[in-house]
Design a protein around this motif. Sequence first.
Motif, PDB file in Angstrom:
ATOM      1  N   UNK A 101       0.811  -1.213   0.000  1.00 27.07           N
ATOM      2  CA  UNK A 101       0.000   0.000   0.000  1.00 27.07           C
ATOM      3  C   UNK A 101       0.846   1.265   0.000  1.00 27.07           C
ATOM      4  N   UNK A 102       1.952   1.277   0.727  1.00 25.24           N
ATOM      5  CA  UNK A 102       2.734   2.508   0.852  1.00 25.24           C
ATOM      6  C   UNK A 102       4.224   2.214   0.814  1.00 25.24           C
ATOM      7  N   UNK A 158       0.827 -17.040   3.065  1.00 23.79           N
ATOM      8  CA  UNK A 158      -0.191 -15.985   3.102  1.00 23.79           C
ATOM      9  C   UNK A 158      -0.164 -15.192   4.401  1.00 23.79           C
ATOM     10  N   UNK A 159       1.034 -14.943   4.942  1.00 21.85           N
ATOM     11  CA  UNK A 159       1.130 -14.199   6.196  1.00 21.85           C
ATOM     12  C   UNK A 159       0.595 -12.768   6.059  1.00 21.85           C
ATOM     13  N   UNK A 160       0.603 -12.245   4.831  1.00 16.09           N
ATOM     14  CA  UNK A 160       0.160 -10.863   4.656  1.00 16.09           C
ATOM     15  C   UNK A 160      -1.312 -10.685   5.014  1.00 16.09           C
ATOM     16  N   UNK A 161      -2.054 -11.788   5.145  1.00 10.85           N
ATOM     17  CA  UNK A 161      -3.467 -11.664   5.502  1.00 10.85           C
ATOM     18  C   UNK A 161      -3.859 -12.503   6.725  1.00 10.85           C
ATOM     19  N   UNK A 162      -2.860 -12.916   7.510  1.00  9.36           N
ATOM     20  CA  UNK A 162      -3.157 -13.830   8.606  1.00  9.36           C
ATOM     21  C   UNK A 162      -3.111 -13.186   9.988  1.00  9.36           C
ATOM     22  N   UNK A 163      -3.082 -11.868  10.051  1.00  8.11           N
ATOM     23  CA  UNK A 163      -3.191 -11.211  11.347  1.00  8.11           C
ATOM     24  C   UNK A 163      -4.002  -9.931  11.169  1.00  8.11           C
ATOM     25  N   UNK A 164      -4.090  -9.149  12.241  1.00  9.70           N
ATOM     26  CA  UNK A 164      -5.093  -8.094  12.288  1.00  9.70           C
ATOM     27  C   UNK A 164      -4.837  -6.926  11.353  1.00  9.70           C
ATOM     28  N   UNK A 165      -3.631  -6.771  10.814  1.00 11.07           N
ATOM     29  CA  UNK A 165      -3.378  -5.733   9.821  1.00 11.07           C
ATOM     30  C   UNK A 165      -4.267  -5.888   8.595  1.00 11.07           C
ATOM     31  N   UNK A 166      -4.707  -7.130   8.330  1.00  8.73           N
ATOM     32  CA  UNK A 166      -5.564  -7.401   7.159  1.00  8.73           C
ATOM     33  C   UNK A 166      -6.791  -6.496   7.145  1.00  8.73           C
ATOM     34  N   UNK A 167      -7.409  -6.309   8.320  1.00  5.29           N
ATOM     35  CA  UNK A 167      -8.644  -5.533   8.361  1.00  5.29           C
ATOM     36  C   UNK A 167      -8.409  -4.035   8.172  1.00  5.29           C
ATOM     37  N   UNK A 168      -7.165  -3.582   8.353  1.00  6.93           N
ATOM     38  CA  UNK A 168      -6.815  -2.206   8.004  1.00  6.93           C
ATOM     39  C   UNK A 168      -6.415  -2.128   6.528  1.00  6.93           C
ATOM     40  N   UNK A 169      -5.614  -3.093   6.101  1.00  7.61           N
ATOM     41  CA  UNK A 169      -5.140  -3.086   4.725  1.00  7.61           C
ATOM     42  C   UNK A 169      -6.253  -3.166   3.706  1.00  7.61           C
ATOM     43  N   UNK A 170      -7.319  -3.877   4.013  1.00  5.58           N
ATOM     44  CA  UNK A 170      -8.409  -4.002   3.042  1.00  5.58           C
ATOM     45  C   UNK A 170      -9.126  -2.670   2.838  1.00  5.58           C
ATOM     46  N   UNK A 171      -8.912  -1.730   3.776  1.00  5.44           N
ATOM     47  CA  UNK A 171      -9.446  -0.372   3.619  1.00  5.44           C
ATOM     48  C   UNK A 171      -8.387   0.598   3.086  1.00  5.44           C
ATOM     49  N   UNK A 172      -7.330   0.047   2.497  1.00  9.87           N
ATOM     50  CA  UNK A 172      -6.250   0.837   1.902  1.00  9.87           C
ATOM     51  C   UNK A 172      -5.537   1.704   2.926  1.00  9.87           C
ATOM     52  N   UNK A 212       5.244  15.809   8.576  1.00 10.46           N
ATOM     53  CA  UNK A 212       4.205  16.749   8.136  1.00 10.46           C
ATOM     54  C   UNK A 212       3.066  16.049   7.417  1.00 10.46           C
ATOM     55  N   UNK A 213       3.380  15.126   6.526  1.00  5.14           N
ATOM     56  CA  UNK A 213       2.352  14.462   5.721  1.00  5.14           C
ATOM     57  C   UNK A 213       2.238  12.997   6.105  1.00  5.14           C
ATOM     58  N   UNK A 214       1.047  12.481   6.003  1.00  2.86           N
ATOM     59  CA  UNK A 214       0.850  11.045   6.249  1.00  2.86           C
ATOM     60  C   UNK A 214       1.546  10.234   5.152  1.00  2.86           C
ATOM     61  N   UNK A 215       1.926   8.963   5.435  1.00  2.00           N
ATOM     62  CA  UNK A 215       2.567   8.141   4.400  1.00  2.00           C
ATOM     63  C   UNK A 215       1.676   8.024   3.162  1.00  2.00           C
ATOM     64  N   UNK A 216       2.268   8.264   2.019  1.00  2.00           N
ATOM     65  CA  UNK A 216       1.503   8.271   0.774  1.00  2.00           C
ATOM     66  C   UNK A 216       1.067   6.863   0.387  1.00  2.00           C
ATOM     67  N   UNK A 217      -0.161   6.756  -0.097  1.00  2.00           N
ATOM     68  CA  UNK A 217      -0.661   5.494  -0.632  1.00  2.00           C
ATOM     69  C   UNK A 217      -0.164   5.374  -2.062  1.00  2.00           C
ATOM     70  N   UNK A 218       0.593   4.326  -2.338  1.00  2.00           N
ATOM     71  CA  UNK A 218       1.207   4.179  -3.658  1.00  2.00           C
ATOM     72  C   UNK A 218       0.856   2.864  -4.338  1.00  2.00           C
ATOM     73  N   UNK A 219       0.152   1.976  -3.634  1.00  2.00           N
ATOM     74  CA  UNK A 219      -0.207   0.683  -4.213  1.00  2.00           C
ATOM     75  C   UNK A 219      -1.671   0.377  -4.002  1.00  2.00           C
ATOM     76  N   UNK A 220      -2.133  -0.686  -4.637  1.00  2.00           N
ATOM     77  CA  UNK A 220      -3.539  -1.063  -4.538  1.00  2.00           C
ATOM     78  C   UNK A 220      -3.830  -1.979  -3.358  1.00  2.00           C
ATOM     79  N   UNK A 221      -2.790  -2.439  -2.675  1.00  2.00           N
ATOM     80  CA  UNK A 221      -3.015  -3.268  -1.503  1.00  2.00           C
ATOM     81  C   UNK A 221      -3.711  -4.562  -1.835  1.00  2.00           C
ATOM     82  N   UNK A 222      -4.803  -4.851  -1.120  1.00  2.00           N
ATOM     83  CA  UNK A 222      -5.534  -6.107  -1.325  1.00  2.00           C
ATOM     84  C   UNK A 222      -6.570  -5.982  -2.443  1.00  2.00           C
ATOM     85  N   UNK A 223      -6.724  -4.771  -2.985  1.00  2.00           N
ATOM     86  CA  UNK A 223      -7.847  -4.530  -3.897  1.00  2.00           C
ATOM     87  C   UNK A 223      -7.455  -4.837  -5.345  1.00  2.00           C
TER      88      UNK A 223
END
Length: 589
Positions: free
Chosen positions: A484-485, A517-531, A578-589
């Motif tokens: 995602x970033x 598939x560790x990228x979706x096997x813990x609680x970060x998954x539910x944040x990542x799916x919202x980009x 100053x700025x939040x980390x930029x979203x540069x990828x599509x993540x899980x979408x």
Amino acid sequence: MNLRSLRRPAVLLAAALVLGSAPVCGQSADAPAAMPATTTPTVFDNPALVQQYQATITPEDLAAHLYVLASDYFEGRETATRGQKLAALYLAGQYRKMGLTPGGTAAAPDSYAPAAYFQPFDLYGRRLARATLAVQAGGQTVATSTFGPDEFDGQAYLALGSLEQSQGGVVFAGYGIADDALGYNDLAALAAKGIDLSGQWMLILRDEPLSSDSTSLLPTEDGKPSRWTSQLFAKVRAAYSGGAPAGVLIVGDVGPGGTNVAQRAALMARTVRESLGNLSMEEPGAGRAFPPIYVVSSALADKILAPTGRTVAQVKQQIDGTLRPDVFAVPGVRVESAVAQETFTVQSENVVAFVEGTDPTLKHEVVVLSSHYDHVGIDAALEGDQIHNGADDDGSGTVATLEMAEAFVQAKADGYGPRRSILFLNVAGEEKGLLGSRYFTDVEPVVPLDEIVTNLNIDMIGRHDPTHPGDDPNYVYIIGSRLISQELHDLNARANEITGTDLDLNERFNSKDDPNQFYRRSDHWNFGKHAIPFIFFFTGTHEDYHGVDDEPEKIDYDRMARITRLIFATAWQVANQEARPAVSGQGFN
């Protein structure tokens, strides 16, 4: 004297001591001169300042928390049990003592009552009431096994599955292994014979060809049993990747690690009423029912194989002797399963606490530091130690959040509060399917999702992965950041370098193509799916993963402290730049 009555007074005393502590938050004796709250420097601007607060995160403090949280007093912290709720009280008490702002949604008489830190949520479950497995040969019933809370016959028990009715013929599929790298593939042998598993029951042997509990006959890397022995779901996933079997029958009393099926069935019969089984956020009736997986005795399996003129012992000897698959359809045999379940509702809770940001504009944006504090509880079917203490999974990540909270509180007291707010989120229900974090993101976010700038999730940072390549033990697996970033990935790497934490930021599993598939096997998954940009910090599984030997004395606290300091530095950078980390990828979408 039973386990619960023996331990109850000590647990309640410990909880009372924790919750009776008063908030503590003050200026340290050797604090640097305070800067204006809205100009707290980033890690890149003043690494020495950040190192000062990193140093407050110590192996000794991490151990002090973990020896409590992963003790027998918390009874394995299974979701919605007393042990999990006592752990929630412990965490709330620690946040209260530090002076963090409660972020929960539960009603409470005052802002520092424990419930003010809780985000309660209902979960729904179904558990076995009765299961019947019937074997027919030539139109005649030749074996029937019944399992439930009040009766059993010792021939079989239901390991998994909820499909009410399932029936079909039988295919013997050897060990159910599909592993060309080991030169052994039962499923490929079935395909070569034109045998389709769809709609059929798959009868398989447990484990893999073994000469002893600790030695495989297959050409594994170290001579030890492979994942086909340690991970039941490896076989289940392989079976269902090639079709839709009616169910799976595992012969449970064969091989060096064989289990007495009758004893195991009796133990499960006595404990099924207390089991939470599989919990869900959906009310009973929603979702897809999973086909049944039974463990059966070799005596029952021999009745299934009778039309072939062979026994379990004979086919096992053939396979183990040649290390070649021996698979075949069983003619004239039909297996039928009936599963009846009862429904129930339980309540669990996330623990939520804030260090409020100091910048009038940016404090509404939030950096979430998360871990799950639940584990898998008590297995009454085991002899000896029955408590899964979960020191690494995920006591390690949970106590890391406590230490980082204390460091951020101290920095704020010294005049270096984070510009953005830091939210400490300890979720329950992870082991049941990431349920607590899903509730937080999908049902009741305590802050708007578009104001969450980053999630740094910690799950298992205390042990060493025996399969980790290389000799450097000072590693941490970094997962998901590039999804995602890229900026978040890069600033984490720079924080590691500039603060001298100097960990090997290993990207071995940092891919959506990783078979684990560790990228979706813990609680970060539910944040990542919202980009929402995230990094998952992890040091790998090990021989005690989800076992009763995941104990606090096996943790590498020195390296765990280094990993926690890195996460703290990364959170500091995100909170103050100053700025939040930029979203540069599509993540899980």
